[in-house]
Design a protein around this motif. Structure first.
Motif, mmCIF file in Angstrom:
data_model
loop_
_atom_site.group_PDB
_atom_site.id
_atom_site.type_symbol
_atom_site.label_atom_id
_atom_site.label_comp_id
_atom_site.label_asym_id
_atom_site.label_seq_id
_atom_site.Cartn_x
_atom_site.Cartn_y
_atom_site.Cartn_z
ATOM 1 N N ILE A 39 95.833 39.464 -18.200
ATOM 2 C CA ILE A 39 96.855 39.857 -17.225
ATOM 3 C C ILE A 39 96.340 39.641 -15.794
ATOM 4 C CG2 ILE A 39 98.191 41.796 -16.304
ATOM 5 C CD1 ILE A 39 98.332 42.909 -19.132
ATOM 6 N N SER B 19 99.056 37.106 -14.035
ATOM 7 C CA SER B 19 100.153 37.797 -13.368
ATOM 8 C C SER B 19 99.820 38.024 -11.904
ATOM 9 C CB SER B 19 100.427 39.139 -14.054
ATOM 10 O OG SER B 19 101.402 39.875 -13.346
ATOM 11 N N LEU C 32 104.816 42.498 -21.010
ATOM 12 C CA LEU C 32 104.323 42.111 -19.683
ATOM 13 C C LEU C 32 105.436 41.467 -18.863
ATOM 14 C CD1 LEU C 32 102.106 41.625 -17.569
ATOM 15 C CD2 LEU C 32 101.486 39.539 -18.834
ATOM 16 N N GLU D 231 106.685 42.955 -15.306
ATOM 17 C CA GLU D 231 106.764 42.200 -14.061
ATOM 18 C C GLU D 231 108.175 42.254 -13.479
ATOM 19 O OE1 GLU D 231 105.434 38.206 -14.432
ATOM 20 O OE2 GLU D 231 103.315 38.735 -14.529
ATOM 21 N N ASP E 256 101.016 40.579 -10.449
ATOM 22 C CA ASP E 256 101.094 42.032 -10.308
ATOM 23 C C ASP E 256 99.884 42.732 -10.933
ATOM 24 O OD1 ASP E 256 103.595 41.621 -9.161
ATOM 25 O OD2 ASP E 256 104.613 41.760 -11.102
#
Length: 227
Positions: A154, A158, A116, A120, A160
């Motif tokens: 996630i 995150s 991850l 990113e 994203d």
């Protein structure tokens, strides 16, 4: 137009090789192979490099020496790797004991967290893993529930929009081999053995499940086994 980027968690094994091949035409993939002190690392890297060459992917190796230091798995120590019988493969109690013997603490959680971070940093849209139904029966971090939970993490963890993709999540090994053939995956270059021997040992659980898949399909197995 350039392809969207993806990260593949690639050990060089059958499952992740097939899973990655499914996306290889549509994504610009960077594959990551982890060294956590496993006995099979040298052979895994050799296989992963061949797969990356065939699929024209960048290949990164990440060392995690601390994971070996805290692990008492038979994959990372001198403990004997289990050699179940063919009947044991479908015996849940025996298979669970085998799984505990080769279990590496939080391995997929660590791998996917690092993947991850790379996704990113590189602007990748997906992370590809080879988790499947057959192994999820005894390995909780291969399950659909784990996949859904990590993707939910996630969402919260995150900025994203990145997703873990596990295209084999509902498949048994024979279905995986069939899918690999359909997508022209370089199955012949993959390596599944726990022992790290030059040829597949043929007697560890991973080898037995691989061999059985080809036998079920009644097709030629390109794998070379010692036993």
């Amino acid at each position: 137009m350039s392809k969207p980027k993806a990260i593949s968690v690639l050990s060089g094994g059958l499952d992740c090789t097939v899973a990655t091949s499914i996306y290889s035409d549509k994504y610009d993939i960077t594959a990551i192979t982890f060294n956590y002190g496993q006995q099979s690392f040298d052979r895994e890297v050799k296989a992963a490099k061949k797969v990356c060459e065939k699929l024209e992917m960048e290949h990164i190796i990440i060392d995690l020496p601390w994971l070996k230091e805290i692990s008492n798995s038979s994959l990372t120590t001198d403990d004997e790797i289990p050699t179940p019988t063919d009947e044991d493969l479908d015996n849940i109690e025996v298979a669970q004991q085998t799984a505990k013997s080769v279990w590496v603490p939080a391995r997929n959680t660590v791998f996917c967290s690092i993947a991850l971070a790379y996704a990113e940093a590189m602007g990748a849209k997906i992370i590809i893993v080879g988790w499947d139904y057959e192994e999820a029966i005894t390995f909780p971090d291969n399950s659909k529930e784990y996949l859904d939970a990590f993707n939910k993490t996630i969402e919260y963890g995150s900025f994203d929009s990145i997703q873990i993709k596990a295209p084999l999540i509902n498949l048994d090994k024979d279905d995986i081999v069939r899918t690999g053939i359909e997508y022209n995956a370089p199955i012949e270059d993959s390596y599944s053995c726990y022992t790290g021997s030059e040829l597949h040992c043929g007697v560890c659980e991973s080898c037995k499940r691989r061999r059985r898949a080809f036998e079920k399909l009644k097709i030629e197995d390109p794998t070379e086994y010692e036993n």
